[in-house]
Design an enzyme around this catalytic site. Sequence first.
Site, PDB file in Angstrom:
ATOM      1  CE  LYS A   1      23.635  30.026  37.801  1.00 42.79           C
ATOM      2  NZ  LYS A   1      22.970  31.241  38.260  1.00 42.79           N
TER       3      LYS A   1
ATOM      4  NE  ARG B   1      20.874  37.476  36.069  1.00 46.54           N
ATOM      5  CZ  ARG B   1      21.365  36.346  36.578  1.00 46.54           C
ATOM      6  NH1 ARG B   1      22.510  35.860  36.126  1.00 46.54           N
ATOM      7  NH2 ARG B   1      20.727  35.697  37.523  1.00 46.54           N
TER       8      ARG B   1
HETATM    9  C1  LIG Z   1      23.349  31.560  39.398  1.00 46.61           C
HETATM   10  C2  LIG Z   1      22.496  32.259  40.358  1.00 46.61           C
HETATM   11  C3  LIG Z   1      22.793  32.196  41.728  1.00 46.61           C
HETATM   12  C4  LIG Z   1      24.019  31.499  42.270  1.00 46.61           C
HETATM   13  O1  LIG Z   1      25.166  32.257  42.038  1.00 46.61           O
HETATM   14  P1  LIG Z   1      26.594  31.802  42.640  1.00 46.61           P
HETATM   15  O2  LIG Z   1      27.477  32.933  42.324  1.00 46.61           O
HETATM   16  O3  LIG Z   1      26.967  30.543  41.953  1.00 46.61           O
HETATM   17  O4  LIG Z   1      26.392  31.613  44.094  1.00 46.61           O
HETATM   18  C5  LIG Z   1      21.933  32.834  42.597  1.00 46.61           C
HETATM   19  N1  LIG Z   1      20.844  33.485  42.146  1.00 46.61           N
HETATM   20  C6  LIG Z   1      20.519  33.560  40.847  1.00 46.61           C
HETATM   21  C7  LIG Z   1      19.297  34.292  40.428  1.00 46.61           C
HETATM   22  C8  LIG Z   1      21.340  32.946  39.904  1.00 46.61           C
HETATM   23  O5  LIG Z   1      21.021  33.015  38.611  1.00 46.61           O
END
Ligand SMILES: *Cc1c(COP(=O)(O)O)cnc(C)c1O
Length: 372
Positions: free
Chosen positions: A38, A132
């Site tokens: 992302k 969250r």
């Molecule tokens: C963004 C996200 C991740 C990845 O997080 P990082 O800290 O970049 O490894 C994993 N799981 C969810 C649900 C996310 O939104």
Amino acid sequence: MKLCLPRIEISLSKIQENARLLCNFYGQKGISLMGVSKAVLGEPAIAQAMIAGGVQFIADSRIENIKRMRQAGISAQLVLLRTAPSQAEAIVKNVDISLNTELKTLEKLSYHAKDQGKIHKVIIMVELGDLREGVLPCDLVQFVRKTLLLPNIKVTGIGCNLACYGGVKPNKRNMNMLSELVNIVQSELGIKLEIVSGGNSANYEWANSGQSIGEINNLRIGESILLGCETVGRQAIPGLHQHTFQLVAEVIEAKEKASLPFGEICQDAFGDIPKFKDRGIRQRSIVALGRQDVLTAGLKSERSLEILGASSDHIILDSENHPLQIGDEVNFGLDYGGLLSAMTSPFVGKEFVGRQRVVAPIIPAPIGVELN
Ligand SMILES: *Cc1c(COP(=O)(O)O)cnc(C)c1O
């Protein structure tokens, strides 16, 4: 070939190497990885580098990014990290596995999966304290039971996400809790979950501590692959590359000026009343880069160049200790916020270093236009 300015230089070989080392590290513990794309808007070349490094899934929070990768022919299973009821039809069409926490969304996914003659796989996310997304632990069994009744939906796993909103650290306690919940769901409902997805780049310390990983067999990793660090304390992970991305911008003014503004002081461009320290006459340089291109707090400059401030289109540097000339290029390192914003800005060219492929800046599409 003339390179764009500003541009973000992306090293695919370093990203691939980071993915490979992390796949080895986690793989030895029985943990598979989803590479999270992302922060780079699902850039297909970066997803491909992660796959070449060994990740089995690519995960993204935006359906637009998933579509982009699907259209580019990305071969790994595509996972959507964030679902919305209004996107159910597109999710079923484009996504292999989605993360979910609401029955209303799951019902819509079920409806469209039936309509499209597909089985849509889902991972149910549990709330373990970060506040969250997540189903409350006390509601989990009942939630999964209801999900199992939905036609054309397969519950393929359970997961949790920490250290994102509440800054809650993954540790023995909450990770064991996830494993216990998995065991309860499996025994009460008589199912076997394929994926137990224990978190993200913040899980490194927990995984590295040598304690039992319990039922956890998957992590979703973005920042560690892209920037080479864990995210509990933003420490570099040994052996990984941290300089995978560089933001390059052009000097458009370089002059000796006072360090204290003169005249009557009012609000700056962002409504703040700025404060300054008098350091006498200094060389100051302006680079053609600003808040419309990047979260300027996420830039890391060379030590000899100090970022004094930024407005929408200008960054002001104290370059006294590293004199610059108009037309010079200045490099900045990026943290996660800097990377996310620079990749998102339509004014920043995306360039892959070590390969001759340059992607020119895109002119922004009007908001609301379907990205097909
Ligand atoms: C963004 C996200 C991740 C990845 O997080 P990082 O800290 O970049 O490894 C994993 N799981 C969810 C649900 C996310 O939104």
